[in-house]
Design a protein around this motif. Structure first.
Motif, PDB file in Angstrom:
ATOM      1  N   ILE A  65       0.807  -1.221   0.047  1.00  0.00           N
ATOM      2  CA  ILE A  65      -0.176   0.205  -0.135  1.00  0.00           C
ATOM      3  C   ILE A  65       1.361   1.370   0.214  1.00  0.00           C
ATOM      4  CG2 ILE A  65      -1.927   1.468   1.212  1.00  0.00           C
ATOM      5  CD1 ILE A  65      -2.996  -1.040   2.585  1.00  0.00           C
ATOM      6  N   LEU A  66       1.161   1.217  -1.588  1.00  0.00           N
ATOM      7  CA  LEU A  66       2.191   2.762  -1.657  1.00  0.00           C
ATOM      8  C   LEU A  66       1.420   3.885  -1.442  1.00  0.00           C
ATOM      9  CD1 LEU A  66       4.564   0.952  -3.484  1.00  0.00           C
ATOM     10  CD2 LEU A  66       4.398   1.276  -1.109  1.00  0.00           C
ATOM     11  N   PHE A  67       2.012   4.638  -0.510  1.00  0.00           N
ATOM     12  CA  PHE A  67       0.865   6.495  -0.887  1.00  0.00           C
ATOM     13  C   PHE A  67      -0.160   6.345  -1.014  1.00  0.00           C
ATOM     14  CE2 PHE A  67       5.727   6.566  -1.190  1.00  0.00           C
ATOM     15  CZ  PHE A  67       6.308   7.244  -0.217  1.00  0.00           C
ATOM     16  N   PRO A  68      -1.446   6.104  -0.265  1.00  0.00           N
ATOM     17  CA  PRO A  68      -2.452   6.083  -0.444  1.00  0.00           C
ATOM     18  C   PRO A  68      -3.021   7.807  -0.123  1.00  0.00           C
ATOM     19  CG  PRO A  68      -1.583   4.896   1.701  1.00  0.00           C
ATOM     20  CD  PRO A  68      -0.620   5.553   1.376  1.00  0.00           C
ATOM     21  N   ASP A  69      -4.073   7.949  -0.852  1.00  0.00           N
ATOM     22  CA  ASP A  69      -4.692   9.404  -0.824  1.00  0.00           C
ATOM     23  C   ASP A  69      -4.806   9.716   0.822  1.00  0.00           C
ATOM     24  OD1 ASP A  69      -6.313  10.962  -1.066  1.00  0.00           O
ATOM     25  OD2 ASP A  69      -7.523  10.762  -2.425  1.00  0.00           O
ATOM     26  N   PRO A  70      -4.788  10.419   1.419  1.00  0.00           N
ATOM     27  CA  PRO A  70      -4.648  11.336   2.401  1.00  0.00           C
ATOM     28  C   PRO A  70      -5.304  11.501   2.984  1.00  0.00           C
ATOM     29  CG  PRO A  70      -2.998  12.824   1.535  1.00  0.00           C
ATOM     30  CD  PRO A  70      -3.610  11.595   0.565  1.00  0.00           C
ATOM     31  N   TRP A  71      -6.026  11.778   2.419  1.00  0.00           N
ATOM     32  CA  TRP A  71      -7.328  12.811   2.760  1.00  0.00           C
ATOM     33  C   TRP A  71      -7.062  13.372   3.910  1.00  0.00           C
ATOM     34  CZ3 TRP A  71     -11.534  12.209  -0.193  1.00  0.00           C
ATOM     35  CH2 TRP A  71     -12.365  11.153  -0.700  1.00  0.00           C
ATOM     36  N   PRO A  72      -6.291  14.642   3.483  1.00  0.00           N
ATOM     37  CA  PRO A  72      -5.931  16.003   4.649  1.00  0.00           C
ATOM     38  C   PRO A  72      -6.528  16.436   5.134  1.00  0.00           C
ATOM     39  CG  PRO A  72      -5.704  16.517   2.220  1.00  0.00           C
ATOM     40  CD  PRO A  72      -6.422  14.992   2.726  1.00  0.00           C
ATOM     41  N   LYS A  73      -8.268  16.449   4.838  1.00  0.00           N
ATOM     42  CA  LYS A  73      -8.918  17.718   6.021  1.00  0.00           C
ATOM     43  C   LYS A  73     -10.085  16.398   6.858  1.00  0.00           C
ATOM     44  CE  LYS A  73     -10.450  20.865   1.621  1.00  0.00           C
ATOM     45  NZ  LYS A  73     -11.828  20.843   1.159  1.00  0.00           N
TER      46      LYS A  73
ATOM     47  N   LEU B   5      -7.629   4.549   3.514  1.00  0.00           N
ATOM     48  CA  LEU B   5      -7.934   3.137   3.396  1.00  0.00           C
ATOM     49  C   LEU B   5      -7.105   2.898   4.668  1.00  0.00           C
ATOM     50  CD1 LEU B   5      -7.718   0.796   1.676  1.00  0.00           C
ATOM     51  CD2 LEU B   5      -5.401   1.912   0.979  1.00  0.00           C
ATOM     52  N   VAL B   6      -6.074   2.822   5.609  1.00  0.00           N
ATOM     53  CA  VAL B   6      -5.641   2.201   6.225  1.00  0.00           C
ATOM     54  C   VAL B   6      -6.065   2.321   7.879  1.00  0.00           C
ATOM     55  CG1 VAL B   6      -3.099   1.073   7.221  1.00  0.00           C
ATOM     56  CG2 VAL B   6      -3.186   2.296   4.583  1.00  0.00           C
ATOM     57  N   ASN B   7      -6.371   1.385   8.326  1.00  0.00           N
ATOM     58  CA  ASN B   7      -7.371   1.295   9.017  1.00  0.00           C
ATOM     59  C   ASN B   7      -8.068   0.095   9.837  1.00  0.00           C
ATOM     60  OD1 ASN B   7      -9.721   0.365   7.855  1.00  0.00           O
ATOM     61  ND2 ASN B   7     -10.443   1.898   7.603  1.00  0.00           N
TER      62      ASN B   7
ATOM     63  N   THR C 214       3.644   6.079   2.695  1.00  0.00           N
ATOM     64  CA  THR C 214       2.998   7.700   2.890  1.00  0.00           C
ATOM     65  C   THR C 214       4.669   8.495   3.060  1.00  0.00           C
ATOM     66  OG1 THR C 214       1.336   8.576   4.348  1.00  0.00           O
ATOM     67  CG2 THR C 214       3.281   7.479   5.843  1.00  0.00           C
ATOM     68  N   ASP C 215       3.640   9.934   2.899  1.00  0.00           N
ATOM     69  CA  ASP C 215       4.973  10.892   3.342  1.00  0.00           C
ATOM     70  C   ASP C 215       3.826  11.908   4.196  1.00  0.00           C
ATOM     71  OD1 ASP C 215       2.878  11.467   0.871  1.00  0.00           O
ATOM     72  OD2 ASP C 215       4.033  12.906   0.169  1.00  0.00           O
ATOM     73  N   ILE C 216       2.826  11.918   4.826  1.00  0.00           N
ATOM     74  CA  ILE C 216       2.237  12.521   5.894  1.00  0.00           C
ATOM     75  C   ILE C 216       2.387  12.217   6.900  1.00  0.00           C
ATOM     76  CG2 ILE C 216      -0.023  13.498   6.394  1.00  0.00           C
ATOM     77  CD1 ILE C 216       0.571  13.884   3.513  1.00  0.00           C
ATOM     78  N   GLY C 217       2.971  12.790   7.973  1.00  0.00           N
ATOM     79  CA  GLY C 217       3.144  12.746   9.115  1.00  0.00           C
ATOM     80  C   GLY C 217       1.601  12.355  10.092  1.00  0.00           C
ATOM     81  N   ASP C 218       0.868  12.935   9.670  1.00  0.00           N
ATOM     82  CA  ASP C 218      -0.313  12.254  10.569  1.00  0.00           C
ATOM     83  C   ASP C 218      -0.735  11.821  10.162  1.00  0.00           C
ATOM     84  OD1 ASP C 218      -2.647  13.515  12.433  1.00  0.00           O
ATOM     85  OD2 ASP C 218      -3.740  12.031  10.154  1.00  0.00           O
TER      86      ASP C 218
ATOM     87  N   ARG D  25       0.927   8.386  11.654  1.00  0.00           N
ATOM     88  CA  ARG D  25       0.561   7.861  13.345  1.00  0.00           C
ATOM     89  C   ARG D  25      -0.729   7.165  13.466  1.00  0.00           C
ATOM     90  NH1 ARG D  25      -3.106  10.329  15.656  1.00  0.00           N
ATOM     91  NH2 ARG D  25      -3.146  11.967  14.077  1.00  0.00           N
ATOM     92  N   THR D  26      -1.296   7.274  12.296  1.00  0.00           N
ATOM     93  CA  THR D  26      -3.140   6.989  12.158  1.00  0.00           C
ATOM     94  C   THR D  26      -3.023   5.357  11.812  1.00  0.00           C
ATOM     95  OG1 THR D  26      -3.666   7.551  10.672  1.00  0.00           O
ATOM     96  CG2 THR D  26      -4.139   8.391  12.281  1.00  0.00           C
ATOM     97  N   MET D  27      -1.846   4.746  10.997  1.00  0.00           N
ATOM     98  CA  MET D  27      -1.527   3.982  10.866  1.00  0.00           C
ATOM     99  C   MET D  27      -0.929   2.446  12.385  1.00  0.00           C
ATOM    100  SD  MET D  27       0.395   4.651   6.891  1.00  0.00           S
ATOM    101  CE  MET D  27      -0.177   4.842   5.180  1.00  0.00           C
TER     102      MET D  27
END
Length: 220
Positions: free
Chosen positions: A121-129, A137-139, A160-164, A167-169
């Motif tokens: 699972i490589l760099f999935p959509d981060p849904w930043p809002k 996706l990753v839950n 992923t390139d999104i720190g938040d 963390r949730t991953m």
């Protein structure tokens, strides 16, 4: 599909530009030939590897070229990405690639347990809002589905390139005992392994100066 938050669609639109005649032909004639059938996994291959959301197909195709004895199963709902992969598959005669144009959960719920030997699972959509983060996706729900289809000892790679999101991953994995994080030092999640080629989304993160996270987990 259930209305539960964990079952919310984790992707947006399915199509970009109107496909050309050649692209329509690929979808009509070649996609059925290379589609993945959960009831009939590919035969004659050493292992089955699954990439969830392959985007432009850079990683999927690299792995297929380097590992001809492995079946590469790619799931991608976005039509443009599927067309790019089908173009390469038909041009290069990559007989070890199978494609599912849709939600990966359709596959994870239908294949036999222990079917998958490696997943990506490589760099999935981060849904930043914040209001959209429940679509990530990753839950824990996805991890349970993956745990069912991955054999013991199988490897799961996530980038992923999104720190938040990173963390949730990790929080999701902390509640799923079926997976063990393979990290002894910071380098184990900061440095990309040599057999993990860069995707276009990772390249964008590099250009924009964002830190990348490379997680590896083993199915217990």
């Amino acid at each position: 599909m259930s209305a539960d938050d964990h079952e919310l669609r984790s992707f947006g639109r399915r199509r970009g530009r109107k496909p050309s005649a050649r692209q329509v032909s690929l979808l009509r004639e070649d996609l059925p030939r290379f589609s993945f059938d959960p009831a009939k996994p590919p035969e004659g291959f050493r292992q089955n590897w699954l990439e969830i959301g392959f985007g432009g197909g850079e990683h999927l195709l690299w792995q297929a070229r380097q590992n001809r004895d492995v079946a590469l199963i790619g799931c991608e709902p976005f039509e443009d990405g599927v067309i790019k992969v089908l173009t390469a598959v038909t041009t290069e005669n990559l007989e070890n690639v199978r494609v599912h144009m849709g939600d990966v959960r359709e596959i994870l719920k239908s294949v036999a347990p222990g079917t998958i030997d490696r997943a990506f699972i490589l760099f999935p959509d981060p849904w930043p809002k914040r209001k959209h983060r429940k679509r990530r996706l990753v839950n824990s729900s996805l991890l349970k589905l993956l745990a069912r289809v991955m054999r013991p000892g199988a490897e799961l790679r996530i980038g992923t390139d999104i720190g938040d999101y990173a963390r949730t991953m990790l929080e999701a994995f902390a509640t799923e005992p079926a997976f063990e994080w393979q990290a002894a030092t910071p380098a184990d999640w900061r440095d990309r392994p040599l057999d993990w080629p860069e995707t276009r989304y990772e390249a964008k993160a590099v250009r924009e100066g964002r830190r990348r996270y490379y997680f590896r987990f083993l199915r217990r």
